[in-house]
Every structure is written in structure tokens, then in C-alpha cells.
Design an enzyme around this catalytic site. Structure first.
Site, PDB file in Angstrom:
ATOM      1  N   SER A  86      66.395  44.228 103.617  1.00  0.00           N
ATOM      2  CA  SER A  86      65.685  45.822 103.836  1.00  0.00           C
ATOM      3  C   SER A  86      64.064  45.894 103.185  1.00  0.00           C
ATOM      4  O   SER A  86      63.303  45.360 103.708  1.00  0.00           O
ATOM      5  CB  SER A  86      66.494  46.815 103.143  1.00  0.00           C
ATOM      6  OG  SER A  86      66.666  47.843 103.583  1.00  0.00           O
ATOM      7  N   HIS A 196      68.751  52.752 107.379  1.00  0.00           N
ATOM      8  CA  HIS A 196      69.041  51.632 108.121  1.00  0.00           C
ATOM      9  C   HIS A 196      70.546  52.376 109.566  1.00  0.00           C
ATOM     10  O   HIS A 196      70.913  51.606 110.091  1.00  0.00           O
ATOM     11  CB  HIS A 196      69.672  50.097 107.586  1.00  0.00           C
ATOM     12  CG  HIS A 196      68.278  49.778 106.911  1.00  0.00           C
ATOM     13  ND1 HIS A 196      67.247  49.599 107.316  1.00  0.00           N
ATOM     14  CD2 HIS A 196      68.823  49.628 105.420  1.00  0.00           C
ATOM     15  CE1 HIS A 196      66.579  49.304 106.867  1.00  0.00           C
ATOM     16  NE2 HIS A 196      67.640  49.198 105.322  1.00  0.00           N
TER      17      HIS A 196
END
Length: 312
Positions: A86, A196
Site C-alpha cells: 500500500s 484498496h
């Protein structure tokens, strides 16, 4: 022996983690550079109050990752592989020379602001252990059909360690359902946005537009992306990975597997994380995995050198 630097994502943060970085010239210079680029004292970003902000967390984790990578490089420890989970992709991209530190800081600050403004409250992430991705997807579909709200697969950290995104109510109800279905553990993460997944499509489009003129370069070594667990070899591809990863599932285990199969033998996880180290040890016990956050800061470089030298 081959070195891989890996960088954790949001959720690994804890108060004071920037203050626990190694006492090293490269670290001090990185903190000074960050302070200048941001227009504030970087060491104010890791207080308990500051870490309630997605912006402070993501910027501080970028700083920590770059600082430790630079400290290791100054000791002759240049990695062959770079990957981040991430927001960890940002310090990975800086550390392999794909983007400047100051540009990455501006980009990650904008990323965090967009994420925070898109869903300012009532959303987040939960980690489910003990079920695989197919089982989670099946449960998520049934969950939505039953009117409990949609949850999305956000991270595949390991074959049976899946992170899901959604509203607080949907995550709480889904965690209960998952435990009843056979999950070993369901835990909310210290993340207050639904990372996400498609809920961040609009935010990703804005970040793409805002970063299109930012200079990127081909990486030194191998940069492994979040989305497909594959090496990216051009600056444009890395820019796209950074700008869009907030809306795509992070396939960390695929990235890890690629590095191991490409002969990475020593993995060093940047502060403040230890989860990526635990995953590596659990699934690839024949490689060496070290969490910088769990080692004495003044011994980090010497320990890495020894492990690279003897493979222990």
C-alpha cells in the site's frame, strides 16, 4: 546472498516511531529534508494525536522507510529488490531511485488527503485470518445479499490472511460471520479509510491527474508492484502503480513469492512494521527476514551485513 527491502502499510504505525529511528547521519538528513519539503517539523507527525490523521500516518511511514533505506545504503547495503504494501510502495519507489523523495512526499500527502476527504469517518479495514480469498469473496457476496453492506477484498497478505474494506457496521458484522464460518481471527486495523477497493475510484483518478507531470525514472534494481506482484521496469509504470494502488487489491503474497523465487535471500522490513516479516518467516522459513523495528537501531546495519555474509 541477495537483499530485499520491504516497506509496511498503514496500520503498522505506533506513537513515537520516527523518534526510534537509528541515530545516523542519513536519518537526520532525511528528517530535515522531509521537514523542508512539508513545511513542518517531521518529528511532530508520530504523536498519538497526530496519528489519528491518515495524512500524518502515511507521510510519516514514507519518511521512516526512506530514512532507514538511506541509512543502510550509506553502509554499503543497497538492495536488489524493493516492494511496499500500500503506502509502503512510496518509500520503495524512492529507495530504488524511481522518484525523488520530495515528489513522493507531495504525492503521498495528496493521496492521504484524497482518501481522508472521500470517506472522513465510519469506514476502515479488518484482517481475517484462517480463510482463503475464495472463501472471503463467497462470504462477502452472501453478506451483501443479506443486507449487511458490501465488504471488499483489500489485501491478500498471505493465502489465509485477507484484509477486507468497508463501513464500520459492515466490517463488524462480517467479522462475526467470518469467525462463525471458521476464521481463526478477525481484527480491525488502525486504518480509518476503506483502502484498496472501488470506493476510492474517484480519489485515484484525481491522484492520477495530479501526478501525470511528475518525473519518474526506471528503477535501480527490481521494483515489485502492489497490484500484480510483478516487476515494473519503467518510470511510467511505477507512477501508475503509486497513483492507482489505493483502488486495487494489494497482492502482497504474490510480490513476496516473486522476490523469493527470484533469489532474494535476506528481507529487511522498514519501521515501524513487523507483519511483513512474520509473513515471510511463516511461509518462507528458508530465507532470512528481519524487522528493523525489533532490532537495536545501532546494530541494524551490522546484523544485515552478517546475515548477507553467512546466510544464517
Amino acid at each position: 546472498m541477495t537483499l530485499a527491502l520491504v516497506f509496511p502499510g498503514q496500520g503498522a504505525q505506533n506513537p513515537g516511531f520516527l523518534h526510534r529511528l537509528p541515530e545516523h547521519d542519513a536519518v537526520r538528513e532525511t528528517l530535515d529534508e522531509a521537514s523542508s519539503a512539508l513545511g513542518l517539523d517531521a518529528l511532530t507527525l508520530d504523536t498519538t494525536d497526530a496519528l489519528r490523521s491518515t495524512v500524518a500516518v502515511q507521510v510519516a511511514m514514507t519518511i521512516a522507510g526512506v530514512a532507514v533505506a538511506r541509512a543502510l545504503a550509506s553502509e554499503g547495503l543497497n538492495a536488489q529488490f524493493y516492494a511496499g504494501l500500500s503506502v509502503g510502495a512510496y518509500p520503495a519507489a524512492v529507495s530504488c531511485g524511481a522518484v525523488s523523495f520530495s515528489d513522493a512526499l507531495r504525492m503521498v500527502r495528496k493521496r492521504a488527503e484524497l482518501m481522508e476527504s472521500a470517506w472522513p469517518s465510519g469506514y476502515g479495514l479488518a484482517a481475517i485470518s484462517g480463510l482463503n480469498e475464495t472463501q472471503i469473496e463467497t462470504l462477502a457476496a452472501a453478506h451483501a445479499d443479506d443486507g449487511h453492506g458490501r465488504v471488499y477484498v483489500a489485501n491478500v497478505n498471505a493465502p489465509r490472511q485477507i484484509v477486507v474494506a468497508g463501513s464500520d457496521a459492515a466490517l463488524d458484522a462480517f467479522s462475526t460471520r467470518a469467525l462463525k464460518t471458521g476464521a481463526r481471527k478477525a481484527q480491525r486495523l488502525a486504518v480509518t479509510v476503506p483502502s484498496h477497493c472501488k470506493l476510492l475510484d474517484d480519489a485515484a483518478e484525481q491522484l492520477i491527474a495530479g501526478s501525470k507531470d511528475m518525473p519518474f525514472h526506471a528503477p535501480r534494481g527490481v521494483y515489485v508492484d502492489n497490484r500484480g506482484g510483478r516487476p515494473l521496469r519503467t518510470g511510467d509504470a511505477i507512477r501508475d502503480d503509486l497513483a492507482t494502488n489505493m483502488r486495487h487489491t494489494v497482492r502482497w503474497f504474490d510480490a513476496l513469492t516473486l522476490m523469493v523465487e527470484s533469489d532474494a535471500t535476506v528481507f529487511v522490513e522498514a519501521p515501524p512494521g513487523e507483519v511483513l516479516t512474520d509473513i515471510t518467516r511463516d511461509h518462507y522459513p528458508d530465507v532470512t527476514a528481519l524487522a528493523a523495528a525489533s532490532l537495536a537501531p545501532d546494530r541494524l546495519a551490522s546484523i544485515v551485513k552478517r546475515r548477507l555474509g553467512d546466510g544464517a
